[in-house]
Design an enzyme around this catalytic site. Structure first.
Site, PDB file in Angstrom:
ATOM      1  N   ASP A   1       0.878  -1.169   0.000  1.00 27.23           N
ATOM      2  CA  ASP A   1       0.000   0.000   0.000  1.00 27.23           C
ATOM      3  C   ASP A   1       0.916   1.221   0.000  1.00 27.23           C
ATOM      4  O   ASP A   1       1.957   1.215   0.665  1.00 27.23           O
ATOM      5  CB  ASP A   1      -0.878  -0.004   1.254  1.00 27.23           C
ATOM      6  CG  ASP A   1      -2.141   0.839   1.103  1.00 27.23           C
ATOM      7  OD1 ASP A   1      -3.245   0.287   1.249  1.00 27.23           O
ATOM      8  OD2 ASP A   1      -2.021   2.053   0.824  1.00 27.23           O
TER       9      ASP A   1
ATOM     10  N   LEU B   1      -0.060   4.020   1.188  1.00 27.12           N
ATOM     11  CA  LEU B   1      -0.559   4.775   2.353  1.00 27.12           C
ATOM     12  C   LEU B   1      -1.073   6.163   1.955  1.00 27.12           C
ATOM     13  O   LEU B   1      -1.121   7.066   2.793  1.00 27.12           O
ATOM     14  CB  LEU B   1       0.522   4.881   3.446  1.00 27.12           C
ATOM     15  CG  LEU B   1       1.055   3.530   3.973  1.00 27.12           C
ATOM     16  CD1 LEU B   1       2.108   3.767   5.069  1.00 27.12           C
ATOM     17  CD2 LEU B   1      -0.083   2.668   4.522  1.00 27.12           C
ATOM     18  N   SER B   2      -1.512   6.314   0.704  1.00 23.37           N
ATOM     19  CA  SER B   2      -2.037   7.617   0.280  1.00 23.37           C
ATOM     20  C   SER B   2      -3.397   7.884   0.907  1.00 23.37           C
ATOM     21  O   SER B   2      -3.802   9.035   1.048  1.00 23.37           O
ATOM     22  CB  SER B   2      -2.144   7.680  -1.244  1.00 23.37           C
ATOM     23  OG  SER B   2      -3.024   6.685  -1.707  1.00 23.37           O
ATOM     24  N   ASN B   3      -4.115   6.825   1.282  1.00 21.21           N
ATOM     25  CA  ASN B   3      -5.458   7.023   1.851  1.00 21.21           C
ATOM     26  C   ASN B   3      -5.684   6.095   3.036  1.00 21.21           C
ATOM     27  O   ASN B   3      -6.814   5.667   3.306  1.00 21.21           O
ATOM     28  CB  ASN B   3      -6.502   6.776   0.745  1.00 21.21           C
ATOM     29  CG  ASN B   3      -7.855   7.347   1.105  1.00 21.21           C
ATOM     30  OD1 ASN B   3      -7.957   8.258   1.931  1.00 21.21           O
ATOM     31  ND2 ASN B   3      -8.902   6.800   0.510  1.00 21.21           N
TER      32      ASN B   3
ATOM     33  N   SER C   1     -16.749  -2.243 -10.046  1.00 18.99           N
ATOM     34  CA  SER C   1     -17.867  -1.526  -9.417  1.00 18.99           C
ATOM     35  C   SER C   1     -19.119  -1.612 -10.272  1.00 18.99           C
ATOM     36  O   SER C   1     -19.056  -1.697 -11.504  1.00 18.99           O
ATOM     37  CB  SER C   1     -17.455  -0.060  -9.276  1.00 18.99           C
ATOM     38  OG  SER C   1     -18.559   0.742  -8.968  1.00 18.99           O
TER      39      SER C   1
ATOM     40  N   TYR D   1     -13.106   8.297 -12.912  1.00 15.46           N
ATOM     41  CA  TYR D   1     -13.001   7.171 -11.983  1.00 15.46           C
ATOM     42  C   TYR D   1     -13.757   5.945 -12.541  1.00 15.46           C
ATOM     43  O   TYR D   1     -13.214   4.847 -12.637  1.00 15.46           O
ATOM     44  CB  TYR D   1     -13.567   7.547 -10.601  1.00 15.46           C
ATOM     45  CG  TYR D   1     -13.985   6.350  -9.788  1.00 15.46           C
ATOM     46  CD1 TYR D   1     -13.032   5.573  -9.125  1.00 15.46           C
ATOM     47  CD2 TYR D   1     -15.321   5.951  -9.722  1.00 15.46           C
ATOM     48  CE1 TYR D   1     -13.410   4.446  -8.416  1.00 15.46           C
ATOM     49  CE2 TYR D   1     -15.706   4.831  -9.016  1.00 15.46           C
ATOM     50  CZ  TYR D   1     -14.754   4.083  -8.360  1.00 15.46           C
ATOM     51  OH  TYR D   1     -15.125   2.954  -7.670  1.00 15.46           O
TER      52      TYR D   1
ATOM     53  N   LYS E   1     -12.518   1.943 -14.111  1.00 16.49           N
ATOM     54  CA  LYS E   1     -13.008   0.593 -13.793  1.00 16.49           C
ATOM     55  C   LYS E   1     -13.326  -0.162 -15.084  1.00 16.49           C
ATOM     56  O   LYS E   1     -12.975  -1.332 -15.253  1.00 16.49           O
ATOM     57  CB  LYS E   1     -14.248   0.662 -12.893  1.00 16.49           C
ATOM     58  CG  LYS E   1     -13.977   1.190 -11.485  1.00 16.49           C
ATOM     59  CD  LYS E   1     -13.070   0.267 -10.682  1.00 16.49           C
ATOM     60  CE  LYS E   1     -12.690   0.825  -9.333  1.00 16.49           C
ATOM     61  NZ  LYS E   1     -11.555   0.136  -8.697  1.00 16.49           N
TER      62      LYS E   1
ATOM     63  N   TYR F   1     -18.648  -4.514  -7.163  1.00  8.86           N
ATOM     64  CA  TYR F   1     -19.283  -4.230  -5.878  1.00  8.86           C
ATOM     65  C   TYR F   1     -20.401  -3.232  -6.062  1.00  8.86           C
ATOM     66  O   TYR F   1     -20.276  -2.288  -6.831  1.00  8.86           O
ATOM     67  CB  TYR F   1     -18.328  -3.575  -4.877  1.00  8.86           C
ATOM     68  CG  TYR F   1     -16.940  -4.109  -4.793  1.00  8.86           C
ATOM     69  CD1 TYR F   1     -16.644  -5.455  -4.975  1.00  8.86           C
ATOM     70  CD2 TYR F   1     -15.897  -3.234  -4.495  1.00  8.86           C
ATOM     71  CE1 TYR F   1     -15.353  -5.908  -4.864  1.00  8.86           C
ATOM     72  CE2 TYR F   1     -14.598  -3.684  -4.381  1.00  8.86           C
ATOM     73  CZ  TYR F   1     -14.326  -5.023  -4.582  1.00  8.86           C
ATOM     74  OH  TYR F   1     -13.036  -5.460  -4.478  1.00  8.86           O
TER      75      TYR F   1
ATOM     76  N   ASN G   1     -22.754  -1.010  -3.063  1.00  7.88           N
ATOM     77  CA  ASN G   1     -22.287   0.045  -2.137  1.00  7.88           C
ATOM     78  C   ASN G   1     -21.802  -0.538  -0.813  1.00  7.88           C
ATOM     79  O   ASN G   1     -22.617  -0.812   0.072  1.00  7.88           O
ATOM     80  CB  ASN G   1     -23.405   1.060  -1.886  1.00  7.88           C
ATOM     81  CG  ASN G   1     -23.621   1.999  -3.055  1.00  7.88           C
ATOM     82  OD1 ASN G   1     -23.905   1.548  -4.162  1.00  7.88           O
ATOM     83  ND2 ASN G   1     -23.451   3.286  -2.842  1.00  7.88           N
TER      84      ASN G   1
HETATM   85  C1  UD1 Z   1     -20.242   6.333  -5.599  1.00  9.43           C
HETATM   86  C2  UD1 Z   1     -19.861   6.135  -7.035  1.00  9.43           C
HETATM   87  C3  UD1 Z   1     -19.417   4.738  -7.256  1.00  9.43           C
HETATM   88  C4  UD1 Z   1     -18.261   4.423  -6.340  1.00  9.43           C
HETATM   89  C5  UD1 Z   1     -18.693   4.655  -4.913  1.00  9.43           C
HETATM   90  C6  UD1 Z   1     -17.482   4.408  -4.032  1.00  9.43           C
HETATM   91  C7  UD1 Z   1     -21.236   7.611  -8.443  1.00  9.43           C
HETATM   92  C8  UD1 Z   1     -22.365   7.686  -9.409  1.00  9.43           C
HETATM   93  N1  UD1 Z   1     -20.996   6.422  -7.916  1.00  9.43           N
HETATM   94  O1  UD1 Z   1     -21.380   5.546  -5.337  1.00  9.43           O
HETATM   95  O2  UD1 Z   1     -18.983   4.581  -8.561  1.00  9.43           O
HETATM   96  O3  UD1 Z   1     -17.853   3.096  -6.530  1.00  9.43           O
HETATM   97  O4  UD1 Z   1     -19.175   5.995  -4.761  1.00  9.43           O
HETATM   98  O5  UD1 Z   1     -17.036   5.478  -3.362  1.00  9.43           O
HETATM   99  O6  UD1 Z   1     -20.608   8.590  -8.177  1.00  9.43           O
HETATM  100  N2  UD1 Z   1     -25.963  10.787  -0.564  1.00  9.43           N
HETATM  101  C9  UD1 Z   1     -26.655  11.782   0.109  1.00  9.43           C
HETATM  102  N3  UD1 Z   1     -25.946  12.603   0.951  1.00  9.43           N
HETATM  103  C10 UD1 Z   1     -24.595  12.474   1.125  1.00  9.43           C
HETATM  104  C11 UD1 Z   1     -23.896  11.440   0.446  1.00  9.43           C
HETATM  105  C12 UD1 Z   1     -24.612  10.629  -0.407  1.00  9.43           C
HETATM  106  O7  UD1 Z   1     -27.860  11.922  -0.027  1.00  9.43           O
HETATM  107  O8  UD1 Z   1     -24.030  13.263   1.883  1.00  9.43           O
HETATM  108  C13 UD1 Z   1     -26.721   9.889  -1.451  1.00  9.43           C
HETATM  109  C14 UD1 Z   1     -26.253   9.955  -2.905  1.00  9.43           C
HETATM  110  O9  UD1 Z   1     -26.925  10.979  -3.580  1.00  9.43           O
HETATM  111  C15 UD1 Z   1     -26.611   8.558  -3.383  1.00  9.43           C
HETATM  112  C16 UD1 Z   1     -26.475   7.677  -2.140  1.00  9.43           C
HETATM  113  O10 UD1 Z   1     -26.502   8.566  -1.040  1.00  9.43           O
HETATM  114  O11 UD1 Z   1     -27.932   8.551  -3.790  1.00  9.43           O
HETATM  115  C17 UD1 Z   1     -25.182   6.891  -2.104  1.00  9.43           C
HETATM  116  O12 UD1 Z   1     -24.087   7.790  -2.322  1.00  9.43           O
HETATM  117  P1  UD1 Z   1     -22.560   7.358  -2.139  1.00  9.43           P
HETATM  118  O13 UD1 Z   1     -22.377   6.742  -0.814  1.00  9.43           O
HETATM  119  O14 UD1 Z   1     -21.722   8.537  -2.490  1.00  9.43           O
HETATM  120  O15 UD1 Z   1     -22.354   6.209  -3.208  1.00  9.43           O
HETATM  121  P2  UD1 Z   1     -22.684   6.197  -4.783  1.00  9.43           P
HETATM  122  O16 UD1 Z   1     -22.837   7.560  -5.318  1.00  9.43           O
HETATM  123  O17 UD1 Z   1     -23.796   5.250  -4.982  1.00  9.43           O
END
Ligand code: UD1
Length: 357
Positions: free
Chosen positions: A46, A48-50, A140, A165, A169, A193, A195
């Site tokens: 790794d 260790l960037s994140n 993803s 990004y 993938k 994956y 979420n």
């Molecule tokens: C995003 C990426 C996905 C990536 C994943 C990993 C997109 C379209 N998808 O997934 O490719 O693999 O992150 O990091 O960008 N939400 C809120 N408030 C917040 C944060 C999120 O309402 O503060 C909502 C978003 O609008 C979304 C859902 O929660 O509808 C999930 O968001 P998030 O956890 O960021 O994941 P994805 O966007 O699905």
């Protein structure tokens, strides 16, 4: 609860050596523990960037075994070559190491293309030289964009990526396919994956976002503990029952276990094709508002949130058809969402205890 196995017992049944790139990261660290629990000998690299090197200590606390660790960037071809020689006999790789912030990738596309593509190319070039048989690639559901049919299966068309990004993938999946089609003697499993959320039940491993979290669950737990004032829910005017977006939230330990099964499938030569693809999700879609409710119910903590406008680039709804993984891999997501959210909350509490966040 997790179980510690006696060290001697574990070593006496030690299986093959596996390289985990990005092994101190969120999904990587959980996967290292599950590999060790299954008896594999793990080497982590790794940059260790994140993440930080003390994750290795916590992996050891959870599994009872200290994995080998090298601070190394997958862009460093000579460094990788030397690492493969030092840890001879690596049989397979799980490749997590990548940049993953969607928004940042739009601002810094070349950073994303360089990091994510060249890292994989370096590994693929070195695999045959060092006798590495297979690779599990961290892909993803973003490759599907907004699917036309839900739940989405692996045969759904790949849609044009919304961000650099997401594009990395897709391109990386193609790089693996083209390399194997050219006759390079390796095998691959691409895990798409949905979420990933939650933390290890020990609260020793979890997600540690850099700065303001972009993802939903870290934002929820940071709001619940008072680091953030209010969660913004991005949009309640989507074409879904409650108007908020729908996702397939998968427990990170369940996800980690899918990698262990994928590795043994490759090493036991059980694959039906040299490159196989599996959706790794629960099969159940949950809306953002439903997830907030479930968080409140399972933790007893009330969440301060408000509905705001949509976030650019968000997909309206996506959830997996995981039946291929269920049937072929014999893997299934099993942790109830309440337990998963509770684990995320315990992790956040533990971070405060440790004075980290
Ligand atoms: C995003 C990426 C996905 C990536 C994943 C990993 C997109 C379209 N998808 O997934 O490719 O693999 O992150 O990091 O960008 N939400 C809120 N408030 C917040 C944060 C999120 O309402 O503060 C909502 C978003 O609008 C979304 C859902 O929660 O509808 C999930 O968001 P998030 O956890 O960021 O994941 P994805 O966007 O699905």
């Amino acid at each position: 609860m997790w179980h510690k196995i006696d060290l001697k017992t574990k070593h006496s049944i030690m299986k093959e050596r596996i390289l985990v790139t990005g092994g101190t990261g969120y999904i990587g660290s959980h996967t290292v523990v599950e590999l060790q629990n299954a008896g594999y000998d793990v080497v982590i690299i790794d940059n260790l960037s994140n993440s930080s090197a003390d994750v290795v200590d916590n992996i050891e606390k959870v599994s009872g075994i200290r994995p080998a660790f090298e601070k190394l960037d997958c862009l460093d071809f000579e460094g990788l070559d030397a690492m493969f020689s030092k840890y001879s006999g690596i049989k397979a790789i799980i490749h997590f190491a990548a940049s993953k912030a969607v928004g940042e990738s739009v601002q810094k596309p070349l950073k994303y293309y360089r990091n994510n593509l060249v890292s994989l190319i370096n590994l693929l070039e070195l695999m045959p030289k060092h006798g590495v048989e297979g690779i599990v690639f961290s892909s993803s559901c973003t490759v599907y964009g907004q699917p036309d049919v839900l739940p989405v299966t692996e045969s759904a068309p790949i849609k044009k990526a919304e961000s650099p990004y997401g594009n990395t993938k897709q391109i990386n999946e193609e790089i693996i396919r083209d390399t194997i089609a050219s006759g390079v003697p390796i095998n691959a499993i691409l895990l798409r994956y949905f979420n990933p959320i939650g933390a290890h039940p020990s609260a020793l491993l979890g997600e540690l976002p850099n700065g303001v979290p972009q993802n939903l669950v870290p934002y929820i737990t940071q709001t619940a503990i008072g680091i953030r004032e209010k969660l913004s829910v991005f949009g309640d005017d989507y074409n879904t029952p409650d108007g908020s977006c729908i996702r397939d939230f998968i427990n990170v330990v369940d996800l980690a276990k899918a990698h262990v099964v994928a590795i043994s499938r490759i090493l036991d030569r059980k694959q039906k094709e040299k490159v196989e693809v599996f959706n790794i999700g629960t099969g159940r879609g949950l809306s953002v508002l439903e997830l907030i409710k479930a968080f409140e119910t399972s933790t007893g903590v009330k969440l301060n949130y408000q509905i705001v406008g949509r976030r650019a680039g968000d997909i309206e709804k996506v959830w997996a058809d995981p039946s291929l993984a269920n049937n072929e891999l014999g893997w299934k997501a099993e942790t109830p969402i309440e337990d998963t959210l509770l684990s995320a909350w315990k992790w956040q509490l533990k971070l405060r205890e440790r004075g980290i966040q």
